[in-house]
Scaffold this motif. Structure first.
Motif, PDB file in Angstrom:
ATOM      1  N   UNK A  14      19.256  11.839  10.827  1.00 52.84           N
ATOM      2  CA  UNK A  14      18.209  11.410   9.905  1.00 52.84           C
ATOM      3  C   UNK A  14      17.540  12.583   9.199  1.00 52.84           C
ATOM      4  N   UNK A  15      17.480  13.741   9.850  1.00 51.60           N
ATOM      5  CA  UNK A  15      16.973  14.931   9.153  1.00 51.60           C
ATOM      6  C   UNK A  15      17.848  15.226   7.937  1.00 51.60           C
ATOM      7  N   UNK A  16      19.169  15.193   8.144  1.00 49.71           N
ATOM      8  CA  UNK A  16      20.091  15.485   7.046  1.00 49.71           C
ATOM      9  C   UNK A  16      20.058  14.389   5.985  1.00 49.71           C
ATOM     10  N   UNK A  17      19.931  13.123   6.414  1.00 49.54           N
ATOM     11  CA  UNK A  17      19.888  12.027   5.444  1.00 49.54           C
ATOM     12  C   UNK A  17      18.601  12.075   4.617  1.00 49.54           C
ATOM     13  N   UNK A  18      17.454  12.079   5.290  1.00 47.80           N
ATOM     14  CA  UNK A  18      16.169  12.083   4.587  1.00 47.80           C
ATOM     15  C   UNK A  18      15.947  13.390   3.829  1.00 47.80           C
ATOM     16  N   UNK A  19      16.285  14.499   4.475  1.00 50.42           N
ATOM     17  CA  UNK A  19      16.075  15.798   3.851  1.00 50.42           C
ATOM     18  C   UNK A  19      16.940  15.992   2.618  1.00 50.42           C
ATOM     19  N   UNK A  20      18.216  15.632   2.715  1.00 48.00           N
ATOM     20  CA  UNK A  20      19.118  15.769   1.569  1.00 48.00           C
ATOM     21  C   UNK A  20      18.655  14.877   0.424  1.00 48.00           C
ATOM     22  N   UNK A  21      18.260  13.646   0.754  1.00 45.44           N
ATOM     23  CA  UNK A  21      17.778  12.725  -0.278  1.00 45.44           C
ATOM     24  C   UNK A  21      16.553  13.295  -0.989  1.00 45.44           C
ATOM     25  N   UNK A  22      15.589  13.740  -0.214  1.00 46.60           N
ATOM     26  CA  UNK A  22      14.334  14.236  -0.766  1.00 46.60           C
ATOM     27  C   UNK A  22      14.553  15.499  -1.587  1.00 46.60           C
ATOM     28  N   UNK A  23      15.285  16.454  -1.018  1.00 49.88           N
ATOM     29  CA  UNK A  23      15.472  17.739  -1.683  1.00 49.88           C
ATOM     30  C   UNK A  23      16.371  17.604  -2.906  1.00 49.88           C
ATOM     31  N   UNK A  24      17.503  16.905  -2.765  1.00 50.61           N
ATOM     32  CA  UNK A  24      18.424  16.772  -3.899  1.00 50.61           C
ATOM     33  C   UNK A  24      17.797  15.964  -5.030  1.00 50.61           C
ATOM     34  N   UNK A  57      20.694  11.061 -12.460  1.00 50.53           N
ATOM     35  CA  UNK A  57      19.454  10.323 -12.277  1.00 50.53           C
ATOM     36  C   UNK A  57      18.853  10.638 -10.912  1.00 50.53           C
ATOM     37  N   UNK A  58      17.628  11.136 -10.855  1.00 47.41           N
ATOM     38  CA  UNK A  58      17.031  11.518  -9.560  1.00 47.41           C
ATOM     39  C   UNK A  58      16.974  10.384  -8.541  1.00 47.41           C
ATOM     40  N   UNK A  59      16.713   9.169  -9.009  1.00 45.01           N
ATOM     41  CA  UNK A  59      16.648   8.037  -8.077  1.00 45.01           C
ATOM     42  C   UNK A  59      18.013   7.733  -7.479  1.00 45.01           C
ATOM     43  N   UNK A  60      19.059   7.838  -8.293  1.00 46.87           N
ATOM     44  CA  UNK A  60      20.410   7.641  -7.781  1.00 46.87           C
ATOM     45  C   UNK A  60      20.782   8.759  -6.809  1.00 46.87           C
ATOM     46  N   UNK A  61      20.371   9.977  -7.118  1.00 46.37           N
ATOM     47  CA  UNK A  61      20.633  11.107  -6.218  1.00 46.37           C
ATOM     48  C   UNK A  61      19.957  10.874  -4.875  1.00 46.37           C
ATOM     49  N   UNK A  62      18.718  10.380  -4.916  1.00 46.08           N
ATOM     50  CA  UNK A  62      17.996  10.106  -3.667  1.00 46.08           C
ATOM     51  C   UNK A  62      18.744   9.079  -2.828  1.00 46.08           C
ATOM     52  N   UNK A  84       0.832  -1.203   0.000  1.00 42.32           N
ATOM     53  CA  UNK A  84       0.000   0.000   0.000  1.00 42.32           C
ATOM     54  C   UNK A  84       0.867   1.254   0.000  1.00 42.32           C
ATOM     55  N   UNK A  85       1.942   1.216   0.778  1.00 41.41           N
ATOM     56  CA  UNK A  85       2.867   2.363   0.832  1.00 41.41           C
ATOM     57  C   UNK A  85       3.489   2.618  -0.526  1.00 41.41           C
ATOM     58  N   UNK A  86       3.821   1.541  -1.241  1.00 44.96           N
ATOM     59  CA  UNK A  86       4.425   1.674  -2.567  1.00 44.96           C
ATOM     60  C   UNK A  86       3.421   2.250  -3.561  1.00 44.96           C
ATOM     61  N   UNK A  87       2.232   1.679  -3.592  1.00 40.15           N
ATOM     62  CA  UNK A  87       1.247   2.041  -4.622  1.00 40.15           C
ATOM     63  C   UNK A  87       0.629   3.410  -4.362  1.00 40.15           C
ATOM     64  N   UNK A  88       0.276   3.677  -3.095  1.00 36.16           N
ATOM     65  CA  UNK A  88      -0.517   4.876  -2.804  1.00 36.16           C
ATOM     66  C   UNK A  88       0.285   6.102  -2.431  1.00 36.16           C
ATOM     67  N   UNK A  89       1.470   5.913  -1.826  1.00 36.58           N
ATOM     68  CA  UNK A  89       2.141   7.071  -1.235  1.00 36.58           C
ATOM     69  C   UNK A  89       3.546   7.322  -1.790  1.00 36.58           C
ATOM     70  N   UNK A  90       4.421   6.354  -1.673  1.00 32.53           N
ATOM     71  CA  UNK A  90       5.839   6.622  -1.894  1.00 32.53           C
ATOM     72  C   UNK A  90       6.354   6.230  -3.279  1.00 32.53           C
ATOM     73  N   UNK A  91       5.799   5.226  -3.867  1.00 30.99           N
ATOM     74  CA  UNK A  91       6.303   4.756  -5.151  1.00 30.99           C
ATOM     75  C   UNK A  91       7.347   3.661  -4.985  1.00 30.99           C
ATOM     76  N   UNK A  92       7.489   2.821  -6.001  1.00 32.50           N
ATOM     77  CA  UNK A  92       8.371   1.664  -5.904  1.00 32.50           C
ATOM     78  C   UNK A  92       9.833   2.068  -5.720  1.00 32.50           C
ATOM     79  N   UNK A  93      10.314   2.977  -6.540  1.00 33.13           N
ATOM     80  CA  UNK A  93      11.738   3.324  -6.480  1.00 33.13           C
ATOM     81  C   UNK A  93      12.109   3.971  -5.152  1.00 33.13           C
TER      82      UNK A  93
END
Length: 275
Positions: free
Chosen positions: A107-117, A131-136, A69-78
């Motif tokens: 974790x703020x820096x890890x998650x935030x940097x991944x999401x923003x970059x 590639x955005x997925x590789x950057x994440x 459900x998390x993959x399909x509805x919210x976050x996506x597979x990648x």
């Protein structure tokens, strides 16, 4: 000196879950059911993924009850694939003996940097950008070396963090090199290569050491460094709009405003990942 600090025997092993997820990370045809099943075999990882998917940061309309459900509805597979891999890789690394280390900030820096970059990569105006997925993924793992130093030398790192708290103008990288013969970026690159992560992970983490002083950095490291530096300012209480050369100005303005708006929710996620 670092040969005495970081040896093959001292490095934490990759978990079985992380190993399976790493194989999936290089499979462009990985199926949702296979990914969800792999994550579901690891209850703590499942709880973290569901906690993130249900958080106010992503604000799902209905509660997310399964990884699928998390993959399909919210976050996506990648994103789930990369997020789960990052969480699984950090699992064996213990920071409990370093009292001054702040896992929430980590974790703020890890998650935030991944999401923003990752978003900056999607909005980049340059041709053949990263590639955005590789950057994440690299963003999620970029500060893994700091966690490794805390794991291997908790008491020395505790002292270093205390010194930095008293004199924040000091460069932590220089202090780490003086104490250990290696800094967080070198340690992170070494661990990434030991675990045989995709080469771009170790290479990019290593480049972070000179990201602020070198003009010869990859586009990926440029975006990661810009995102991390700006987020560090947000953590310190700043809220200036983000500007990044090569990325649409309107996107940067809107994205930085929404990031500041959602910062409290991101902090809640980061706090939940402390253990």
């Amino acid at each position: 000196m670092y040969q005495d600090l970081i040896t093959v025997d001292s490095l934490p092993p990759m978990s079985a879950t992380a190993s399976r997820l790493l194989a999936m990370a290089s499979d462009p045809d990985v199926e949702i059911e296979a990914l969800a099943a792999t994550i579901a075999q690891d209850p703590p990882l499942t709880a973290k993924v569901l906690g993130i998917a249900n958080s106010a940061y992503y604000a799902p309309r209905r509660p997310v009850l399964t990884v699928k459900d998390a993959i399909i509805r919210v976050l996506g597979l990648r994103m789930v694939r990369n997020l789960s891999l990052g969480l699984a890789l950090s699992g064996p690394i213990d920071s409990v003996n370093c009292e001054r280390f702040d896992p929430t900030r980590y974790w703020i820096l890890a998650l935030g940097t991944a999401d923003l970059a990752g978003g900056l990569a999607r909005a980049a105006t340059v041709v053949d950008g990263p590639d955005p997925d590789a950057v994440y993924l690299v963003g999620l793992l970029h500060n893994l070396g700091e966690l490794l130093l805390v794991h291997l030398r908790p008491y020395e790192m505790n002292q270093i963090l205390g010194e930095l708290a008293e004199r924040p103008e000091q460069d932590p990288v220089e202090i780490e090199r003086a104490a250990f013969g290696i800094d967080r970026w070198g340690a992170g690159a070494l661990l990434a290569r030991h675990w045989e992560l995709p080469a771009v992970v170790g290479d990019s983490i290593e480049q972070m050491a000179t990201a602020n002083s070198s003009s010869d950095m990859s586009p990926m490291v440029y975006l990661l460094s810009a995102a991390r530096c700006w987020i560090e300012g947000v953590v310190a209480g700043g809220s200036d709009p983000l500007t990044v050369v090569g990325v649409d100005e309107a996107y940067c303005e809107n994205r930085s405003a929404s990031f500041v708006e959602g910062f409290a929710a991101l902090k809640t996620i980061a706090t939940s990942l402390r253990n």
